[in-house]
Design a protein around this motif. Structure first.
Motif, PDB file in Angstrom:
ATOM      1  N   GLN A  50      -1.380  -0.054  -7.639  1.00 23.36           N
ATOM      2  CA  GLN A  50      -2.517   0.761  -7.226  1.00 23.36           C
ATOM      3  C   GLN A  50      -3.834   0.046  -7.484  1.00 23.36           C
ATOM      4  OE1 GLN A  50      -1.946   4.585  -9.120  1.00 23.36           O
ATOM      5  NE2 GLN A  50      -0.187   5.094  -7.836  1.00 23.36           N
ATOM      6  N   LYS A  59      -6.835  -1.077  -4.743  1.00 25.79           N
ATOM      7  CA  LYS A  59      -8.267  -0.809  -4.895  1.00 25.79           C
ATOM      8  C   LYS A  59      -9.101  -2.046  -4.622  1.00 25.79           C
ATOM      9  CE  LYS A  59      -7.665   2.869  -8.327  1.00 25.79           C
ATOM     10  NZ  LYS A  59      -7.876   3.254  -9.743  1.00 25.79           N
ATOM     11  N   ASP A  95       0.820  -1.204   0.000  1.00 27.73           N
ATOM     12  CA  ASP A  95       0.000   0.000   0.000  1.00 27.73           C
ATOM     13  C   ASP A  95       0.858   1.260   0.000  1.00 27.73           C
ATOM     14  OD1 ASP A  95       0.876  -0.686   2.556  1.00 27.73           O
ATOM     15  OD2 ASP A  95      -0.751   0.398   3.526  1.00 27.73           O
ATOM     16  N   GLY A 123      -5.803   5.205  -1.435  1.00 31.36           N
ATOM     17  CA  GLY A 123      -6.277   4.484  -2.597  1.00 31.36           C
ATOM     18  C   GLY A 123      -7.591   3.766  -2.362  1.00 31.36           C
ATOM     19  N   ALA A 134       2.787   1.551  -3.575  1.00 26.61           N
ATOM     20  CA  ALA A 134       1.911   1.929  -4.682  1.00 26.61           C
ATOM     21  C   ALA A 134       1.931   3.425  -4.961  1.00 26.61           C
ATOM     22  CB  ALA A 134       0.481   1.473  -4.400  1.00 26.61           C
ATOM     23  N   PHE A 135       2.326   4.221  -3.972  1.00 23.30           N
ATOM     24  CA  PHE A 135       2.298   5.670  -4.146  1.00 23.30           C
ATOM     25  C   PHE A 135       3.702   6.285  -4.059  1.00 23.30           C
ATOM     26  CE2 PHE A 135      -1.786   4.277  -2.529  1.00 23.30           C
ATOM     27  CZ  PHE A 135      -2.637   4.801  -3.480  1.00 23.30           C
ATOM     28  N   GLN A 174       3.743   0.317 -11.009  1.00 25.31           N
ATOM     29  CA  GLN A 174       3.069   1.145 -10.005  1.00 25.31           C
ATOM     30  C   GLN A 174       1.553   1.178 -10.237  1.00 25.31           C
ATOM     31  OE1 GLN A 174       3.764   5.428 -10.098  1.00 25.31           O
ATOM     32  NE2 GLN A 174       3.957   5.439  -7.865  1.00 25.31           N
ATOM     33  N   GLN A 175       1.154   1.254 -11.496  1.00 29.12           N
ATOM     34  CA  GLN A 175      -0.266   1.264 -11.810  1.00 29.12           C
ATOM     35  C   GLN A 175      -0.947  -0.021 -11.360  1.00 29.12           C
ATOM     36  OE1 GLN A 175      -1.215   2.213 -15.892  1.00 29.12           O
ATOM     37  NE2 GLN A 175      -3.331   1.518 -15.692  1.00 29.12           N
TER      38      GLN A 175
END
Length: 291
Positions: free
Chosen positions: A76, A80, A35, A221, A38-39, A72-73
């Motif tokens: 993410q 979700k 988590d 996210g 991801a950012f 990375q996408q």
């Protein structure tokens, strides 16, 4: 990005043995902190792990991605939807030693609380408290595993305030319980992995009615974060088939205490009355009776 939607965690696990030493550090960090990763940019991820940015890029290539942005996408996207229960079981290799489970779980809970403290926005927390006191009515909704958190928050806020309603699943539909919600009301919505679609739908409905939405969730996210006016983040990471709700519960305790301190004199009278009622009806076993 690859066309097939094979689970990212599985790909990392399968590729682990052939990764370089630096790439293994990245892999371990992502599996334990997906988590957060991801950012992070490739540069920030490299600094966090202690490798170069180019090593992060090569790591993405080694997993079959064109570059780090594609990895990375997908990270993410993983946030979700989170992971299925079966996938979490497959990630639970560190919990196979029963003798170590207790310490590992407690350590994970401690890490979640520490991360929650470090990432908490005090200004947002203050605005949430202000919003609670400015609200005509306060609705609290949390479904499935989050229902325990919603009931807990509602129980204590009901002792302090007289305008609190807990939205519960059951015979009466969630929307029926929130049908009279308006622009002067506040909705506190709680959602943790795996995110409840019904909670998201209910919050979207209340947003359409003009109510202010406060989200309590595990990351930026999270689906409810995007529609919340204020979002309080409480980490719930646990590489197992359950999520840790220790940090969310601690955050809720802080909310209750903060609200209570503003109404200190009022709740003192309330609890004095309650103590007399509890004693009269033997609600608590306060006698040190030897059976």
């Amino acid at each position: 990005m690859r066309d097939d939607r094979v689970d990212l965690i599985k790909i990392i696990q399968k590729s682990y043995s052939r990764l370089s030493k630096g790439q293994k550090l990245i892999a371990q960090f992502i599996m334990n902190n997906y988590d957060k990763a991801a950012f992070m940019t490739a540069s920030k991820l490299g600094i966090k792990v202690g490798v170069s940015e180019s090593t992060v890029v090569r790591f993405a290539n080694a997993l079959g991605y064109e570059g780090y942005p594609q990895l990375q996408q997908e990270l993410q996207e993983l946030i979700k939807t989170k992971l299925t229960t079966v996938q979490r079981l497959e990630m639970s290799n560190d919990y196979t030693n029963e003798g170590a489970v207790l310490k590992k779980v407690l350590k994970a809970d401690m890490d979640n609380i520490k991360a929650t403290i470090e990432e908490m926005d005090d200004v947002v927390f203050q605005k949430v408290i202000d919003s609670i006191f400015n609200a005509k009515r306060i609705y609290i909704i949390g479904l499935r595993s989050s229902s325990t958190l919603a009931e807990y928050l509602g129980f204590y806020l009901n002792l302090i305030l007289d305008n609190v309603k807990i939205v519960t699943p059951g015979v009466s539909d969630v929307f029926e319980q929130m049908i009279r919600i308006g622009k002067d009301d506040v909705v506190i919505g709680m959602s943790f992995p795996r995110y409840s679609a019904n909670t998201l739908n209910a919050l979207n409905f209340t947003k359409e009615q003009g109510a202010l939405v406060i989200g309590i969730t595990d990351s930026k996210g999270s689906p409810i974060s995007a529609i919340s006016d204020y979002t309080l983040i409480a980490r719930s990471n646990m590489a197992s088939f359950v999520d840790s709700l220790v940090a969310p519960l601690s955050l809720i305790n802080a909310l209750v205490v903060a609200v209570g301190m503003r109404e200190k004199s009022e709740i003192a009278n309330t609890f004095s009355t309650l103590e007399r009622i509890w004693e009269k009806h033997n609600v608590y076993n306060d006698k040190n009776t030897i059976l």
